[in-house]
Write a protein that holds these residues in place. Sequence first.
Motif, mmCIF file in Angstrom:
data_model
loop_
_atom_site.group_PDB
_atom_site.id
_atom_site.type_symbol
_atom_site.label_atom_id
_atom_site.label_comp_id
_atom_site.label_asym_id
_atom_site.label_seq_id
_atom_site.Cartn_x
_atom_site.Cartn_y
_atom_site.Cartn_z
ATOM 1 N N MET A 161 0.838 -1.206 0.000
ATOM 2 C CA MET A 161 0.000 0.000 0.000
ATOM 3 C C MET A 161 0.879 1.266 0.000
ATOM 4 N N MET A 162 1.884 1.294 0.936
ATOM 5 C CA MET A 162 2.760 2.449 1.019
ATOM 6 C C MET A 162 3.626 2.595 -0.239
ATOM 7 N N LYS A 163 4.085 1.430 -0.757
ATOM 8 C CA LYS A 163 4.882 1.470 -1.979
ATOM 9 C C LYS A 163 4.075 2.008 -3.151
ATOM 10 N N ALA A 164 2.830 1.570 -3.213
ATOM 11 C CA ALA A 164 1.956 2.033 -4.303
ATOM 12 C C ALA A 164 1.700 3.536 -4.181
#
Length: 359
Positions: free
Chosen positions: A1-4
Amino acid sequence: MMKALYRWVDERLSLSEIIKFASKKTVPAHRHSFWYFWGGISLFFFIVQCLTGVLLLVYYRPGPEAYESVRQITNEIEFGWLIRSAHSWSANLMVVAVFVHMFSVYFMKAYRAPREFGWWSGMLLLILTLLFGFSGYLLPMDELAYFATKVGLSIPEALPVIGQPMTNLFRGGLEVSEITVQRFFALHVVVMPAIFLPILIFHLWLVQKHGNATLPSEEAKPASERKSIPFFPNFLMQDLAMWLIALNVLALCASIYPWGIGEEADPLKPAPEGIHPEWYFMSAFQTLKILGKMFSGELAAFGEGLGITLFTLGLLLWTLIPLYDNKHVNGRRARNATYFGLLALGIIIVTTIWGYMSI
């Protein structure tokens, strides 16, 4: 989620390019690296000033209701005392940090080429910081602020030719009054930020462009023996840690020693005994007092003029020091500049302590 999420932001703001640029920058590492943090600490307190100042603006009413509005902020509005205390303490801590930053830059010879404009823009920021403090001190319009402002305005008033009309312009007349509060408020929240922010951005851009200066003794070493650390993330993390320490110091000061408010100013009352300007003007105030005693009576005006002239000359020499000590070697000029810096620092400390002891 954070990477996206990061990928989504990076595609639009090119964060990876900024990080790549920052990771190539380095900061000299030596036994005096501690002094590099004071510019960042000054910036931190300025940010606190802006945030708390905006919150105070919600309730502060300049002019005839200035005192009542500050009394309400301090005594009636929830957490108003804490915001006001944080604003006042951060102003004083910012002045301390700016002074430490200036003297550390001076004694590390970080004003030499190509950093002359960094020194000059820093001097402008120092003067504006002092004016921020002076213009904000009157705004509560309590007894101490009123009489301290009268004393403070007597210093520029002693300037020959322009002193009286210039002081009257800022004061809005011959006496400190509600008009003075209105004018100081406009200076404090509109005029001076409008001047300060562009100079601050210019100053920060110069720091990024030229990087941190190293000590002359480090410059003399071969490049292979000089140590450095990456700006990102190493120095940035250390800088943020110093911000955290600064925040804790501010929180302790603001909560343990909250900024109070005295009685409402009454121009008809005599000035309280021992009235004096803020601590960062105490050196100038005490020097004028000394000269006033040396040249009393008919020569009093001469003594004041002499004091102002000495201050102006000293400030001019201090500002122009990059043009005098402009060689990257520790020769005669470098030694003279160091002696001049030690003399200035000694005079400021001695006259400030002397001033408080003579109250």
